[in-house]
Enzyme design. Structure first.
Site, PDB file in Angstrom:
ATOM      1  NE  ARG A 176      -3.437  -2.542  -0.028  1.00 24.52           N
ATOM      2  CZ  ARG A 176      -2.945  -3.591  -0.724  1.00 24.52           C
ATOM      3  NH1 ARG A 176      -1.924  -3.457  -1.542  1.00 24.52           N
ATOM      4  NH2 ARG A 176      -3.504  -4.766  -0.639  1.00 24.52           N
ATOM      5  CB  SER A 226      -9.189  -1.393   4.710  1.00 24.82           C
ATOM      6  OG  SER A 226      -9.918  -2.535   4.386  1.00 24.82           O
ATOM      7  CD  GLU A 296      -5.205   0.838   2.577  1.00 23.67           C
ATOM      8  OE1 GLU A 296      -5.113  -0.207   3.248  1.00 23.67           O
ATOM      9  OE2 GLU A 296      -5.889   0.925   1.546  1.00 23.67           O
TER      10      GLU A 296
HETATM   11  C1  LIG Z   1     -15.398   0.632  -0.624  1.00 29.24           C
HETATM   12  C2  LIG Z   1     -13.918   0.708  -0.833  1.00 29.24           C
HETATM   13  C3  LIG Z   1     -13.178  -0.446  -1.053  1.00 29.24           C
HETATM   14  C4  LIG Z   1     -11.814  -0.405  -1.236  1.00 29.24           C
HETATM   15  N1  LIG Z   1     -11.119  -1.556  -1.462  1.00 29.24           N
HETATM   16  C5  LIG Z   1      -9.784  -1.523  -1.642  1.00 29.24           C
HETATM   17  C6  LIG Z   1      -9.042  -2.721  -1.874  1.00 29.24           C
HETATM   18  O1  LIG Z   1      -9.581  -3.810  -1.949  1.00 29.24           O
HETATM   19  N2  LIG Z   1      -7.699  -2.603  -2.050  1.00 29.24           N
HETATM   20  C7  LIG Z   1      -7.050  -1.414  -1.992  1.00 29.24           C
HETATM   21  O2  LIG Z   1      -5.822  -1.373  -2.165  1.00 29.24           O
HETATM   22  N3  LIG Z   1      -7.724  -0.260  -1.770  1.00 29.24           N
HETATM   23  C8  LIG Z   1      -9.055  -0.292  -1.594  1.00 29.24           C
HETATM   24  N4  LIG Z   1      -9.743   0.871  -1.369  1.00 29.24           N
HETATM   25  C9  LIG Z   1      -8.997   2.141  -1.279  1.00 29.24           C
HETATM   26  C10 LIG Z   1      -8.842   2.892  -2.609  1.00 29.24           C
HETATM   27  O3  LIG Z   1      -9.829   2.536  -3.549  1.00 29.24           O
HETATM   28  C11 LIG Z   1      -7.461   2.677  -3.217  1.00 29.24           C
HETATM   29  O4  LIG Z   1      -6.433   3.061  -2.322  1.00 29.24           O
HETATM   30  C12 LIG Z   1      -7.285   3.461  -4.527  1.00 29.24           C
HETATM   31  O5  LIG Z   1      -6.069   3.067  -5.109  1.00 29.24           O
HETATM   32  C13 LIG Z   1      -7.293   4.968  -4.331  1.00 29.24           C
HETATM   33  O6  LIG Z   1      -7.425   5.567  -5.626  1.00 29.24           O
HETATM   34  P1  LIG Z   1      -8.146   6.974  -5.831  1.00 29.24           P
HETATM   35  O7  LIG Z   1      -8.097   7.304  -7.273  1.00 29.24           O
HETATM   36  O8  LIG Z   1      -9.474   6.989  -5.187  1.00 29.24           O
HETATM   37  O9  LIG Z   1      -7.137   7.919  -5.062  1.00 29.24           O
HETATM   38  P2  LIG Z   1      -7.487   9.104  -4.054  1.00 29.24           P
HETATM   39  O10 LIG Z   1      -8.119   8.547  -2.839  1.00 29.24           O
HETATM   40  O11 LIG Z   1      -8.174  10.212  -4.745  1.00 29.24           O
HETATM   41  O12 LIG Z   1      -6.012   9.563  -3.707  1.00 29.24           O
HETATM   42  C14 LIG Z   1      -5.125   8.734  -2.970  1.00 29.24           C
HETATM   43  C15 LIG Z   1      -3.715   9.269  -3.189  1.00 29.24           C
HETATM   44  O13 LIG Z   1      -3.341   8.991  -4.529  1.00 29.24           O
HETATM   45  C16 LIG Z   1      -2.834  10.174  -5.140  1.00 29.24           C
HETATM   46  N5  LIG Z   1      -3.162  10.115  -6.570  1.00 29.24           N
HETATM   47  C17 LIG Z   1      -4.384   9.968  -7.137  1.00 29.24           C
HETATM   48  N6  LIG Z   1      -4.276   9.988  -8.485  1.00 29.24           N
HETATM   49  C18 LIG Z   1      -2.946  10.158  -8.763  1.00 29.24           C
HETATM   50  C19 LIG Z   1      -2.197  10.291  -9.961  1.00 29.24           C
HETATM   51  N7  LIG Z   1      -2.763  10.273 -11.177  1.00 29.24           N
HETATM   52  N8  LIG Z   1      -0.847  10.472  -9.859  1.00 29.24           N
HETATM   53  C20 LIG Z   1      -0.227  10.517  -8.647  1.00 29.24           C
HETATM   54  N9  LIG Z   1      -0.897  10.411  -7.479  1.00 29.24           N
HETATM   55  C21 LIG Z   1      -2.238  10.231  -7.533  1.00 29.24           C
HETATM   56  C22 LIG Z   1      -3.579  11.313  -4.455  1.00 29.24           C
HETATM   57  O14 LIG Z   1      -2.859  12.515  -4.561  1.00 29.24           O
HETATM   58  C23 LIG Z   1      -3.637  10.801  -3.019  1.00 29.24           C
HETATM   59  O15 LIG Z   1      -2.474  11.102  -2.330  1.00 29.24           O
HETATM   60  C24 LIG Z   1     -11.132   0.843  -1.184  1.00 29.24           C
HETATM   61  C25 LIG Z   1     -11.866   2.020  -0.974  1.00 29.24           C
HETATM   62  C26 LIG Z   1     -13.243   1.962  -0.807  1.00 29.24           C
HETATM   63  C27 LIG Z   1     -14.014   3.234  -0.613  1.00 29.24           C
END
Ligand SMILES: Cc1cc2nc3c(=O)[nH]c(=O)nc-3n(C[C@H](O)[C@H](O)[C@H](O)COP(=O)(O)OP(=O)(O)OC[C@H]3O[C@@H](n4cnc5c(N)ncnc54)[C@H](O)[C@@H]3O)c2cc1C
Length: 310
Positions: A176, A226, A296
């Site tokens: 992560r 999580s 996380e």
């Molecule tokens: C219901 C639910 C279930 C989930 N299940 C999982 C799971 O099974 N496994 C898991 O790993 N995670 C899970 N997550 C967490 C989440 O979906 C992941 O961590 C996902 O990778 C975050 O992506 P995001 O685009 O929403 O990023 P955001 O939450 O918008 O941002 C997270 C970070 O990524 C950075 N970021 C975003 N886009 C970019 C880019 N293009 N370049 C550089 N940095 C960037 C942002 O600046 C920020 O610091 C879950 C979340 C929810 C709500």
């Protein structure tokens, strides 16, 4: 901060239609929490992203990148300066046995695209609600798979606005985590190496993972998934469950009764309430089991707006 002046300057870079002022970030986060962004911008192409970075560097205006908002909590005071969203970078294509996805596309859609192309390797991502960029940033993973297993390379913009194609090894992907924050990269596109497979086999795996997710996770309420990383030797959810914290909350936020690792926004919680529940869980688990739960999820923004920024 002279907002009118900044707006004028931003309009030189991006079509005014794609600049929102005082945009509530609760509209862009999975927890449905978060105050306003001064400017919420959605560039159309790489050149606009480069110009925005250079503009923010020159003017020293704070600059924050948001993906799908599924792993962040934005505080009630919102985020000052420019919030950049790549939600118009949506293209996903096939190149040989590789899938190349722009960073604003959902990784779920990259996984579905791989299925439609009969390519195996991205099934683990079929329920992760983040963007491709966010998934790379977090090295997102589930059910035994993670981005690191199939990432070949990614196209990024660095903090000076220069574009580079980097190999997967350049991102120090680990549980992560990656070095993307430290390096200041913005991911524009990711290339995943996959293998030819059978449509029915790939679909069966995705259906099974979807069933597991839907039966175990409180997807009916807003949350950030999580909240905590898995502490070495333990499971965060089990520690929280054994601390009798399920159903306990503050204001509209509470520890899910369905999955102890989730904190849900059950009824119009504020970010302050949600973060207080996180802290309560960390304190209780520490007192009961002497285990530190590391978040996380990232927390962004300000508790309250201290000055009139208009
Ligand atoms: C219901 C639910 C279930 C989930 N299940 C999982 C799971 O099974 N496994 C898991 O790993 N995670 C899970 N997550 C967490 C989440 O979906 C992941 O961590 C996902 O990778 C975050 O992506 P995001 O685009 O929403 O990023 P955001 O939450 O918008 O941002 C997270 C970070 O990524 C950075 N970021 C975003 N886009 C970019 C880019 N293009 N370049 C550089 N940095 C960037 C942002 O600046 C920020 O610091 C879950 C979340 C929810 C709500």
């Amino acid at each position: 901060m002279n907002k009118q002046l900044i707006l004028k300057e931003l309009q030189q870079i991006i079509n005014p239609e794609h600049i929102l002022i005082d945009e509530y970030l609760k509209n862009h986060t999975y927890t449905k929490l978060g105050g306003k962004a001064d400017f919420f911008v959605t560039p159309a192409n790489i050149e606009e992203v480069q110009e925005l970075i250079r503009y923010a560097n020159k003017t020293e205006i704070p600059f924050t990148l948001l993906g799908n908002g599924s792993n962040v909590i934005v505080r009630d005071g919102g985020i000052r300066g420019i919030v950049l969203s790549l939600k118009r970078f949506l293209n996903i294509r096939r190149e040989g046995n590789k899938v190349v996805a722009e960073s604003g596309a959902r990784i779920i859609d990259a996984s579905r695209f791989a299925l439609s192309e009969k390519l195996t390797g991205l099934e683990f991502a079929c329920g992760i609600p983040g963007t491709v960029g966010g998934a790379l940033y977090m090295n997102a993973g589930a059910y035994g798979g993670e981005v690191k297993d199939c990432l070949e390379s990614a196209l990024v913009v660095d903090s000076t606005g220069d574009v580079h194609q980097l190999a997967a090894a350049d991102f120090d992907l680990d549980y992560r985590t990656s070095n993307i924050a430290e390096k200041g990269y913005i991911v524009l596109e990711a290339t995943f190496f996959l293998e030819a497979g059978e449509y029915d086999d790939i679909k069966a795996i995705m259906d099974d993972l979807t069933y597991k997710r839907e039966s175990k996770q409180p997807l009916e309420y807003p949350s950030c998934g999580s909240v905590f990383k898995r502490p070495p030797g333990y499971f965060a959810g089990k520690l929280i469950q054994d601390s009798d914290l399920q159903g306990k909350g503050i204001g509209g936020a509470e520890v899910s009764t369905k999955h102890a690792g989730f904190i849900v926004n059950k009824s119009n919680a504020t970010a302050t309430e949600y973060i207080s529940v996180i802290e309560m869980v960390q304190k209780t688990v520490k007192a009961k089991f002497d285990v530190e739960l590391e978040r996380e999820v990232r927390i962004l923004g300000e508790d309250e707006i201290l000055t009139d920024t208009k």
